[in-house]
Design an enzyme around this catalytic site. Structure first.
Site, PDB file in Angstrom:
ATOM      1  N   ASN A  84       0.808  -1.253   0.049  1.00 42.89           N
ATOM      2  CA  ASN A  84       0.024   0.040   0.072  1.00 42.89           C
ATOM      3  C   ASN A  84       0.847   1.160  -0.161  1.00 42.89           C
ATOM      4  O   ASN A  84       0.107   2.304  -0.449  1.00 42.89           O
ATOM      5  CB  ASN A  84      -1.027  -0.067   1.210  1.00 42.89           C
ATOM      6  CG  ASN A  84      -1.722   1.353   1.529  1.00 42.89           C
ATOM      7  OD1 ASN A  84      -2.345   1.828   0.610  1.00 42.89           O
ATOM      8  ND2 ASN A  84      -1.242   1.953   2.364  1.00 42.89           N
ATOM      9  N   SER A 137      -3.079   3.064  -9.311  1.00 43.89           N
ATOM     10  CA  SER A 137      -3.775   4.187  -9.257  1.00 43.89           C
ATOM     11  C   SER A 137      -4.605   4.373 -10.619  1.00 43.89           C
ATOM     12  O   SER A 137      -4.069   3.679 -11.565  1.00 43.89           O
ATOM     13  CB  SER A 137      -3.045   5.474  -9.049  1.00 43.89           C
ATOM     14  OG  SER A 137      -3.588   6.534  -9.317  1.00 43.89           O
ATOM     15  N   TYR A 150       4.688  10.015 -10.583  1.00 46.35           N
ATOM     16  CA  TYR A 150       3.605   9.246 -10.100  1.00 46.35           C
ATOM     17  C   TYR A 150       2.905   8.660 -11.151  1.00 46.35           C
ATOM     18  O   TYR A 150       2.923   7.007 -10.720  1.00 46.35           O
ATOM     19  CB  TYR A 150       2.622  10.117  -9.148  1.00 46.35           C
ATOM     20  CG  TYR A 150       1.490   9.451  -8.686  1.00 46.35           C
ATOM     21  CD1 TYR A 150       1.861   8.918  -7.465  1.00 46.35           C
ATOM     22  CD2 TYR A 150       0.293   9.326  -9.064  1.00 46.35           C
ATOM     23  CE1 TYR A 150       0.648   8.367  -6.609  1.00 46.35           C
ATOM     24  CE2 TYR A 150      -0.678   8.577  -8.400  1.00 46.35           C
ATOM     25  CZ  TYR A 150      -0.380   8.145  -7.257  1.00 46.35           C
ATOM     26  OH  TYR A 150      -1.498   7.485  -6.691  1.00 46.35           O
ATOM     27  N   ALA A 153       5.229   5.625 -12.057  1.00 45.77           N
ATOM     28  CA  ALA A 153       5.538   4.783 -10.989  1.00 45.77           C
ATOM     29  C   ALA A 153       4.183   3.685 -11.150  1.00 45.77           C
ATOM     30  O   ALA A 153       4.385   2.466 -10.852  1.00 45.77           O
ATOM     31  CB  ALA A 153       5.664   5.300  -9.655  1.00 45.77           C
ATOM     32  N   LYS A 154       3.236   4.484 -11.073  1.00 46.81           N
ATOM     33  CA  LYS A 154       1.851   3.514 -11.095  1.00 46.81           C
ATOM     34  C   LYS A 154       1.744   2.793 -12.437  1.00 46.81           C
ATOM     35  O   LYS A 154       1.084   1.732 -12.370  1.00 46.81           O
ATOM     36  CB  LYS A 154       0.668   4.479 -10.494  1.00 46.81           C
ATOM     37  CG  LYS A 154       0.709   5.040  -9.406  1.00 46.81           C
ATOM     38  CD  LYS A 154       0.723   4.110  -8.286  1.00 46.81           C
ATOM     39  CE  LYS A 154       0.704   4.733  -6.968  1.00 46.81           C
ATOM     40  NZ  LYS A 154       0.579   3.693  -5.823  1.00 46.81           N
TER      41      LYS A 154
END
Length: 255
Positions: A84, A137, A150, A153-154
């Protein structure tokens, strides 16, 4: 409905607050045994009784090794890993982003999941109901302007998830990714505030714009995410692996 979760040994990263805390609480409510970590020592101290925990930075491989050792000692084995931990990363145009901020975002949001999986898998192989759930995400489905670290990465989390599901399937280890959209809470508010500031707009304007990309015009709740994770890790979720599951009120695009 009995999900068959009672007694599962679960490691959740970043469980002191927000989505992580809701995941921890949901597993505890179903009778699982849970161990978690976070950088927030105060938040960890207020977790439900019986939840093992320690302060750890999941981007630090030595700290992750200590974390896994601590979880195994407390739980006596491992059935579930929930990756998480994550950070929002910097907001800004790609030519304005500090490379160190880029590195930190990928280390926490993506490399940490590798750090945990590589140490957890040998123990998950011994489980009769093993699963890994990685938090991605909606940014892992769409390009995300002004937040390229971000989004990158997701997207990487989904690639990791798909690859591990194939690699570990013969061992009976299920691997899935959850893709939250707009999740109610302080973290989402901070993201929208940063976007509003970078665009010279009000928070309300940016929030309403974000809602306009969803069919239900509302936030997802942390509990809705936790409930999906519980199902994936339950007896009823045994046939589900290699999936990137969007929980985002039918979000169509991000801006």
């Amino acid at each position: 409905m009995d999900l068959g979760i009672a007694g599962l040994r679960v490691l959740v990263t970043a469980g002191a607050a927000g989505i992580g805390r809701e995941i921890v609480s949901a597993f505890v409510e179903e009778g699982a045994r849970v161990f978690t970590c976070d950088l927030d020592a105060e938040g960890l101290s207020t977790l439900p009784d019986g939840v093992g925990h320690r302060v750890a930075d999941v981007s630090d491989r030595a700290a992750v090794a200590d974390l896994v050792d601590g979880a195994l000692a407390a739980l006596g084995g491992l059935d579930v890993l929930v990756n998480n931990a994550g950070i929002a990363g910097p907001t800004g145009a790609v030519d304005e982003i500090n490379p160190e901020d880029w590195d930190r975002c990928l280390q926490v949001c993506l490399t940490s999941q590798f750090n945990l999986a590589r140490l957890a898998v040998p123990h998950l192989r011994r489980s009769a109901n093993a699963s890994i759930v990685n938090l991605s995400s909606a940014a892992g489905r769409f390009g995300f302007a002004l937040r390229s670290p971000y989004a990158a990465a997701k997207w990487g989390v989904i690639g990791l998830t798909k690859s591990l599901s194939i690699e570990l399937g013969e061992a009976g280890i299920r691997v899935n990714a959850i893709l939250p959209g707009l999740v109610a809470g302080d973290r989402q508010r901070r993201v929208l505030e940063a976007k509003a500031q970078s665009r010279g707009r009000s928070f309300a304007e940016v929030e309403q714009e974000a809602f306009s990309y969803t069919s239900l015009k509302a936030y997802v709740t942390p509990r809705q995410l936790a409930d999906q994770i519980l199902f994936l890790c339950s007896e009823r979720g045994r046939s589900i692996s290699g999936q990137a599951i969007a929980i985002d009120n039918d979000m169509k695009m991000l801006a």
